[in-house]
Design an enzyme around this catalytic site. Structure first.
Site, PDB file in Angstrom:
ATOM      1  N   LYS A 163      43.105  48.704  39.773  1.00  0.00           N
ATOM      2  CA  LYS A 163      42.449  48.306  38.425  1.00  0.00           C
ATOM      3  C   LYS A 163      41.824  47.174  38.972  1.00  0.00           C
ATOM      4  O   LYS A 163      41.618  45.594  38.499  1.00  0.00           O
ATOM      5  CB  LYS A 163      43.288  47.988  37.079  1.00  0.00           C
ATOM      6  CG  LYS A 163      42.153  48.249  35.468  1.00  0.00           C
ATOM      7  CD  LYS A 163      42.758  48.573  34.297  1.00  0.00           C
ATOM      8  CE  LYS A 163      42.043  47.976  32.953  1.00  0.00           C
ATOM      9  NZ  LYS A 163      41.074  47.129  33.239  1.00  0.00           N
ATOM     10  N   SER A 174      44.541  45.118  36.933  1.00  0.00           N
ATOM     11  CA  SER A 174      44.198  43.825  36.762  1.00  0.00           C
ATOM     12  C   SER A 174      43.897  42.541  36.636  1.00  0.00           C
ATOM     13  O   SER A 174      43.955  41.588  37.823  1.00  0.00           O
ATOM     14  CB  SER A 174      44.079  44.233  35.250  1.00  0.00           C
ATOM     15  OG  SER A 174      42.719  44.022  34.623  1.00  0.00           O
ATOM     16  N   ASP A 183      45.095  35.780  49.187  1.00  0.00           N
ATOM     17  CA  ASP A 183      43.959  35.409  49.833  1.00  0.00           C
ATOM     18  C   ASP A 183      43.632  34.254  50.777  1.00  0.00           C
ATOM     19  O   ASP A 183      43.221  33.588  51.598  1.00  0.00           O
ATOM     20  CB  ASP A 183      42.631  36.381  49.922  1.00  0.00           C
ATOM     21  CG  ASP A 183      42.781  37.458  49.581  1.00  0.00           C
ATOM     22  OD1 ASP A 183      43.721  38.073  50.052  1.00  0.00           O
ATOM     23  OD2 ASP A 183      41.591  37.863  48.893  1.00  0.00           O
TER      24      ASP A 183
END
Length: 526
Positions: A315, A290, A301
């Site tokens: 998740k 999460s 990224d």
């Protein structure tokens, strides 16, 4: 023929009874949205025995929501307070860290400045009585003990403590108070230039705690940082965003969400962070989930950090909480989390089949993903590209690390694993710390003194090996020769935790940890 007439009569009777019930308004004629409520009322008004309709309603709602996805959940009113405490980062109680040792509550450490410390509760104390009730040797679990120790702020509880070597109980009265539950477990300088911060969850206080930890490390000369999110199951998105914002440039995308009934929402960095140029490595594993995955994905990224460890849990579903009038709540999935490159964090699942969903980690291990050293080769991989350096990163569920660290599976670890499985490192260290607590604290006044000065000598290590043999684990000389240093450091680390808390544990244990050593190497090459 008689049997046939009887069967026809029974069927006619059933149909007639259903018709009468419908005419009386006790059963729904169709399948409208009031069907569940109508059935529950019918049970309450007509069932042959007494029914706990509240429990039945809770069970019905739990079963209904469980058919949607693995993370939508109905929270009964009885469980709601505990769920909120996990998010808020505090609770009301007496303020002790404890463990169940041989069916007895043993205080590991009173919370600094908390109500137990104020009345003189000490590490090593056994809590034998809570008010008039004996709790030692009663087979109580951790949850049952917590219920007895927690309570409203300002209420009092009388504890009967066994403080060795005395045999008589010491009684103290503790006035319960608000107890902070910290999400930054520990921070310290791993070497003269590298700081280390362990974040165990994301609560309302995480951003503030994390900022304070970094500021303290900066004063100690930090030039690079390891953020450890292993086994961090997530929590509040806002706290994750606060952490990410400390490292990113203005306008950098942190995460976006999107759902069938929710338009795409992008969250970007403000550029106000003080650590935008600090070399960074993020440690993750298969239990990082999460908010941990959102942070790791944003750093990866945006080419802001190197991710080290194993593929994260996967998740990536957004829950919104709807509070109900009776104190219960529904946390309903309304969207999916996507990393800046467009990867959906959520791993595949079949609605309603939570057992298969939970078995995913076992499949990863069986397939060799966790032991073969290349997590990018699992079957559902999709390629994406980072936003600045255009490196390939992988989708398909979870965050793939830049540097994968597999579990070791050589024969020399069979003995080690058996000692760990039986909890012998933990138990021997606790017994030693319990017997020598005062002597250790006198010789090593601080955790740093212990880390620098305590050594597991040959006689003490031999005592541990005999201890293990008495509990059914025969010596494996080959394994001992290969892992002696790691075994000794592990024992020292657990002794340190029992006497000095996490600052006595992590600085000792981490240098034996493959993930951590790999992270240090990655940081020094950045």
């Amino acid at each position: 023929m008689l049997a046939l007439f009887l069967m026809i009569g029974i069927l006619i009777g059933i149909r007639l009874n259903m018709y009468v019930a419908r005419k009386a308004g006790r059963l729904p004629m169709g399948t409208g949205k009031g069907k569940v409520e109508t059935v529950l009322h019918a049970i309450k008004d007509n069932y042959v025995d007494t029914v706990d309709i509240v429990r039945l309603t809770d069970v019905s709602l739990q079963a209904m929501v469980a058919q949607l996805d693995p993370h939508s959940v109905y929270i009964p009113a009885s469980d709601f307070l505990k769920a909120e405490e996990e998010i808020e980062g505090n609770f009301e109680g007496i303020g002790v860290q404890f463990r169940m040792i041989e069916d007895t509550v043993v205080v590991i450490m009173p919370v600094a400045g908390g109500p137990s410390e104020r009345v003189g509760v000490l590490p090593g104390d056994r809590i034998i009585k809570v008010d008039t009730a004996d709790i030692a040797g009663k087979g109580l679990g951790t949850e049952a003990v917590m219920k007895r120790l927690k309570g409203p702020r300002g209420s009092e509880v009388r504890l009967g403590l066994l403080r060795r070597p005395a045999s008589e109980l010491v009684y103290v009265t503790v006035e319960r108070d608000v107890i902070p539950s910290y999400s930054v477990d520990v921070h310290f300088m791993a070497d003269p230039a590298v700081g280390y911060v362990k974040v165990s969850k994301f609560t309302r206080t995480t951003g503030e705690e994390f900022q304070a930890a970094l500021d303290d490390l900066k004063t100690q000369g930090m030039k690079g940082l390891i953020v450890d999110l292993r086994a961090n199951g997530g929590g509040l998105l806002n706290s994750c965003i606060e952490m990410a914002d400390m490292f990113l440039e203005k306008g950098d995308l942190i995460v976006y969400t999107e759902g069938e009934h929710r338009a795409r929402t992008r969250i970007k960095a403000t550029g106000r962070g003080q650590y935008r140029d600090l070399p960074l490595v993020v440690l993750v594993d298969e239990w990082s989930a999460s908010a941990s995955e959102i942070f790791a994905g944003a750093m990866q990224d945006n080419d802001r950090a190197r991710i080290v460890g194993r593929r994260t849990f996967g998740k990536g579903l957004v829950q919104e909480q709807m509070d109900l009038v009776d104190g219960s709540a529904v946390r309903l999935t309304v969207a999916r989390y996507h990393t800046p490159s467009g990867r959906s964090i959520q791993k595949p699942y079949t609605a309603g089949d939570n057992e298969d969903y939970e078995a995913d980690l076992l499949r990863r291990y069986a397939s060799g993903e966790m032991t073969g050293g290349d997590s990018t080769r699992h079957g559902d991989t999709i390629s994406y590209y980072t936003l600045k350096e255009h490196r390939v990163v992988y989708g398909g569920g979870g965050i793939m690390p830049d540097v994968n660290v597999p579990y070791r599976t050589s024969d020399t670890y069979v003995y080690w694993n058996e000692l760990s499985r039986k909890g012998l490192f933990f138990q021997f260290s606790f017994d030693y710390a319990d017997k020598h607590r005062e002597a250790l604290q006198s010789r090593y006044p601080t955790a740093a003194d212990f880390v620098a000065g305590f050594n597991m000598d040959a006689d003490l290590f031999e005592e541990f090996l005999r201890y293990a043999e008495k509990r059914g684990v025969k010596r494996d000389l080959k394994s001992i020769a290969a892992n002696r240093d790691k075994m000794q450091q592990t024992l020292k680390a657990y002794i340190g935790r029992d006497v000095y808390d996490d600052l006595g544990f992590y600085p000792v244990y981490l240098p034996t940890d493959d993930d951590y050593r790999t992270a240090m190497k990655a940081l020094h090459t950045m």
